[in-house]
Design a protein around this motif. Sequence first.
Motif, PDB file in Angstrom:
ATOM      1  N   ALA A  91      73.767  50.817  76.881  1.00 33.38           N
ATOM      2  CA  ALA A  91      74.727  51.843  76.485  1.00 33.38           C
ATOM      3  C   ALA A  91      75.556  51.380  75.280  1.00 33.38           C
ATOM      4  O   ALA A  91      75.850  52.173  74.375  1.00 33.38           O
ATOM      5  CB  ALA A  91      75.645  52.187  77.651  1.00 33.38           C
ATOM      6  N   ALA A  92      75.931  50.101  75.259  1.00 36.11           N
ATOM      7  CA  ALA A  92      76.708  49.584  74.129  1.00 36.11           C
ATOM      8  C   ALA A  92      75.905  49.657  72.832  1.00 36.11           C
ATOM      9  O   ALA A  92      76.437  50.044  71.785  1.00 36.11           O
ATOM     10  CB  ALA A  92      77.135  48.143  74.410  1.00 36.11           C
ATOM     11  N   ILE A  93      74.639  49.301  72.890  1.00 37.45           N
ATOM     12  CA  ILE A  93      73.792  49.365  71.681  1.00 37.45           C
ATOM     13  C   ILE A  93      73.625  50.804  71.213  1.00 37.45           C
ATOM     14  O   ILE A  93      73.736  51.097  70.022  1.00 37.45           O
ATOM     15  CB  ILE A  93      72.427  48.689  71.955  1.00 37.45           C
ATOM     16  CG1 ILE A  93      72.636  47.182  72.108  1.00 37.45           C
ATOM     17  CG2 ILE A  93      71.437  48.976  70.842  1.00 37.45           C
ATOM     18  CD1 ILE A  93      71.434  46.428  72.599  1.00 37.45           C
ATOM     19  N   LEU A  94      73.371  51.711  72.150  1.00 32.58           N
ATOM     20  CA  LEU A  94      73.237  53.125  71.781  1.00 32.58           C
ATOM     21  C   LEU A  94      74.542  53.653  71.186  1.00 32.58           C
ATOM     22  O   LEU A  94      74.529  54.433  70.225  1.00 32.58           O
ATOM     23  CB  LEU A  94      72.815  53.958  72.981  1.00 32.58           C
ATOM     24  CG  LEU A  94      71.380  53.731  73.465  1.00 32.58           C
ATOM     25  CD1 LEU A  94      71.126  54.529  74.746  1.00 32.58           C
ATOM     26  CD2 LEU A  94      70.387  54.113  72.394  1.00 32.58           C
ATOM     27  N   GLY A  95      75.674  53.235  71.739  1.00 35.99           N
ATOM     28  CA  GLY A  95      76.971  53.648  71.206  1.00 35.99           C
ATOM     29  C   GLY A  95      77.177  53.158  69.785  1.00 35.99           C
ATOM     30  O   GLY A  95      77.667  53.896  68.920  1.00 35.99           O
ATOM     31  N   LEU A  96      76.806  51.905  69.516  1.00 38.03           N
ATOM     32  CA  LEU A  96      76.936  51.373  68.159  1.00 38.03           C
ATOM     33  C   LEU A  96      76.037  52.118  67.182  1.00 38.03           C
ATOM     34  O   LEU A  96      76.434  52.407  66.040  1.00 38.03           O
ATOM     35  CB  LEU A  96      76.609  49.876  68.143  1.00 38.03           C
ATOM     36  CG  LEU A  96      77.646  48.971  68.801  1.00 38.03           C
ATOM     37  CD1 LEU A  96      77.129  47.548  68.894  1.00 38.03           C
ATOM     38  CD2 LEU A  96      78.961  49.008  68.024  1.00 38.03           C
ATOM     39  N   PHE A 128      75.076  55.206  67.432  1.00 38.14           N
ATOM     40  CA  PHE A 128      75.701  56.515  67.246  1.00 38.14           C
ATOM     41  C   PHE A 128      76.877  56.421  66.277  1.00 38.14           C
ATOM     42  O   PHE A 128      76.999  57.219  65.340  1.00 38.14           O
ATOM     43  CB  PHE A 128      76.156  57.067  68.599  1.00 38.14           C
ATOM     44  CG  PHE A 128      76.856  58.377  68.503  1.00 38.14           C
ATOM     45  CD1 PHE A 128      76.144  59.555  68.255  1.00 38.14           C
ATOM     46  CD2 PHE A 128      78.235  58.450  68.634  1.00 38.14           C
ATOM     47  CE1 PHE A 128      76.802  60.765  68.163  1.00 38.14           C
ATOM     48  CE2 PHE A 128      78.896  59.660  68.546  1.00 38.14           C
ATOM     49  CZ  PHE A 128      78.178  60.825  68.305  1.00 38.14           C
ATOM     50  N   ILE A 129      77.744  55.409  66.462  1.00 44.52           N
ATOM     51  CA  ILE A 129      78.935  55.261  65.605  1.00 44.52           C
ATOM     52  C   ILE A 129      78.519  54.996  64.160  1.00 44.52           C
ATOM     53  O   ILE A 129      79.024  55.638  63.228  1.00 44.52           O
ATOM     54  CB  ILE A 129      79.843  54.145  66.130  1.00 44.52           C
ATOM     55  CG1 ILE A 129      80.508  54.599  67.430  1.00 44.52           C
ATOM     56  CG2 ILE A 129      80.887  53.749  65.095  1.00 44.52           C
ATOM     57  CD1 ILE A 129      81.256  53.508  68.158  1.00 44.52           C
ATOM     58  N   PHE A 130      77.596  54.054  63.953  1.00 41.16           N
ATOM     59  CA  PHE A 130      77.191  53.731  62.590  1.00 41.16           C
ATOM     60  C   PHE A 130      76.403  54.888  61.966  1.00 41.16           C
ATOM     61  O   PHE A 130      76.468  55.112  60.764  1.00 41.16           O
ATOM     62  CB  PHE A 130      76.375  52.432  62.549  1.00 41.16           C
ATOM     63  CG  PHE A 130      77.233  51.222  62.737  1.00 41.16           C
ATOM     64  CD1 PHE A 130      78.247  50.922  61.848  1.00 41.16           C
ATOM     65  CD2 PHE A 130      77.028  50.380  63.826  1.00 41.16           C
ATOM     66  CE1 PHE A 130      79.046  49.793  62.023  1.00 41.16           C
ATOM     67  CE2 PHE A 130      77.825  49.265  64.005  1.00 41.16           C
ATOM     68  CZ  PHE A 130      78.838  48.972  63.112  1.00 41.16           C
ATOM     69  N   GLY A 131      75.672  55.650  62.788  1.00 40.73           N
ATOM     70  CA  GLY A 131      74.958  56.821  62.284  1.00 40.73           C
ATOM     71  C   GLY A 131      75.924  57.889  61.809  1.00 40.73           C
ATOM     72  O   GLY A 131      75.709  58.535  60.784  1.00 40.73           O
ATOM     73  N   ARG A 132      77.008  58.100  62.519  1.00 40.04           N
ATOM     74  CA  ARG A 132      78.010  59.101  62.137  1.00 40.04           C
ATOM     75  C   ARG A 132      78.742  58.664  60.873  1.00 40.04           C
ATOM     76  O   ARG A 132      79.095  59.453  60.035  1.00 40.04           O
ATOM     77  CB  ARG A 132      78.984  59.350  63.268  1.00 40.04           C
ATOM     78  CG  ARG A 132      78.243  59.903  64.474  1.00 40.04           C
ATOM     79  CD  ARG A 132      78.914  60.895  65.322  1.00 40.04           C
ATOM     80  NE  ARG A 132      80.116  61.536  64.931  1.00 40.04           N
ATOM     81  CZ  ARG A 132      80.221  62.856  64.781  1.00 40.04           C
ATOM     82  NH1 ARG A 132      79.179  63.624  64.946  1.00 40.04           N
ATOM     83  NH2 ARG A 132      81.378  63.385  64.501  1.00 40.04           N
ATOM     84  N   ARG A 133      79.034  57.360  60.754  1.00 35.70           N
ATOM     85  CA  ARG A 133      79.721  56.868  59.549  1.00 35.70           C
ATOM     86  C   ARG A 133      78.837  57.054  58.327  1.00 35.70           C
ATOM     87  O   ARG A 133      79.322  57.341  57.231  1.00 35.70           O
ATOM     88  CB  ARG A 133      80.073  55.377  59.705  1.00 35.70           C
ATOM     89  CG  ARG A 133      81.240  55.134  60.571  1.00 35.70           C
ATOM     90  CD  ARG A 133      81.646  53.692  60.520  1.00 35.70           C
ATOM     91  NE  ARG A 133      82.747  53.437  61.438  1.00 35.70           N
ATOM     92  CZ  ARG A 133      83.150  52.251  61.779  1.00 35.70           C
ATOM     93  NH1 ARG A 133      82.557  51.187  61.271  1.00 35.70           N
ATOM     94  NH2 ARG A 133      84.150  52.099  62.610  1.00 35.70           N
ATOM     95  N   LYS A 134      77.545  56.859  58.509  1.00 36.19           N
ATOM     96  CA  LYS A 134      76.617  57.002  57.394  1.00 36.19           C
ATOM     97  C   LYS A 134      76.578  58.445  56.899  1.00 36.19           C
ATOM     98  O   LYS A 134      76.429  58.685  55.708  1.00 36.19           O
ATOM     99  CB  LYS A 134      75.220  56.540  57.845  1.00 36.19           C
ATOM    100  CG  LYS A 134      74.250  56.374  56.720  1.00 36.19           C
ATOM    101  CD  LYS A 134      72.957  55.768  57.255  1.00 36.19           C
ATOM    102  CE  LYS A 134      72.024  55.487  56.118  1.00 36.19           C
ATOM    103  NZ  LYS A 134      70.772  54.898  56.568  1.00 36.19           N
ATOM    104  N   GLU A 135      76.737  59.371  57.842  1.00 38.06           N
ATOM    105  CA  GLU A 135      76.734  60.796  57.477  1.00 38.06           C
ATOM    106  C   GLU A 135      78.053  61.194  56.817  1.00 38.06           C
ATOM    107  O   GLU A 135      78.175  62.281  56.274  1.00 38.06           O
ATOM    108  CB  GLU A 135      76.531  61.661  58.726  1.00 38.06           C
ATOM    109  CG  GLU A 135      75.138  61.531  59.342  1.00 38.06           C
ATOM    110  CD  GLU A 135      75.023  62.283  60.660  1.00 38.06           C
ATOM    111  OE1 GLU A 135      75.967  63.024  61.028  1.00 38.06           O
ATOM    112  OE2 GLU A 135      74.003  62.108  61.316  1.00 38.06           O
ATOM    113  N   GLY A 136      79.060  60.340  56.929  1.00 41.68           N
ATOM    114  CA  GLY A 136      80.359  60.620  56.309  1.00 41.68           C
ATOM    115  C   GLY A 136      81.268  61.454  57.182  1.00 41.68           C
ATOM    116  O   GLY A 136      82.206  62.061  56.699  1.00 41.68           O
ATOM    117  N   LEU A 137      81.024  61.480  58.471  1.00 44.56           N
ATOM    118  CA  LEU A 137      81.858  62.278  59.370  1.00 44.56           C
ATOM    119  C   LEU A 137      82.929  61.447  60.017  1.00 44.56           C
ATOM    120  O   LEU A 137      82.979  60.433  60.369  1.00 44.56           O
ATOM    121  CB  LEU A 137      80.998  62.955  60.431  1.00 44.56           C
ATOM    122  CG  LEU A 137      79.974  63.942  59.871  1.00 44.56           C
ATOM    123  CD1 LEU A 137      79.101  64.429  61.007  1.00 44.56           C
ATOM    124  CD2 LEU A 137      80.672  65.119  59.226  1.00 44.56           C
TER     125      LEU A 137
END
Length: 187
Positions: free
Chosen positions: A171-176, A178-187
């Motif tokens: 879950a921690a890896i999936l959360g990371l 998700f977080i880095f994916g959202r930052r990459k999108e600029g959200l």
Amino acid sequence: MKKILLLLVSGMLILSLAGSAIASPAKIKLCDLSGNEIVGPIMIPADGTPVTVKMEVSDIFYSQFPPDGTHDRTFSVKVASGPIEVQTSNDGSTWLGWTSGETSFGYTAEASKDYCYLVQIKGTNDGTISVKDISDDYYTDDGSELDDFDYGIETYEVQIPEFPTVALPVAAILGLVFIFGRRKEGL
């Protein structure tokens, strides 16, 4: 009076030091297949898939067995508790078969050598195993018997990781991600 007390204390000290030098039990060390020592319980999967570990036997007391230290020994693994099974091998290709009891084999220990044996463990719940390496009965030149003179005994816990132990890192890896994916999108 002081001289007698000093003599008595000195004698007891010499006897205690000599007594600790007489005993030299064999040592058993639990390792992974790469030879790294395992500290803590042996972890096995709940689906019954076997896990292979190495048991290294060292510090065998050879000097008591004349003329060259060679003597017969027995290596054994016993399921002490829990619904687990074990099997052993002394060469990695021939296995003695699964048992929920005790498995053992004999070998001849040659002077100044250490030995390494494989143990496979499987089960569906937690338990413990007892590993023992012991010298067989030996008779000296004067006919006296050395019964189980040198031995090593270790008990190891066998555990199946609980769901949170496995789920939290995933879950921690999936959360990371998700977080880095959202930052990459600029959200």
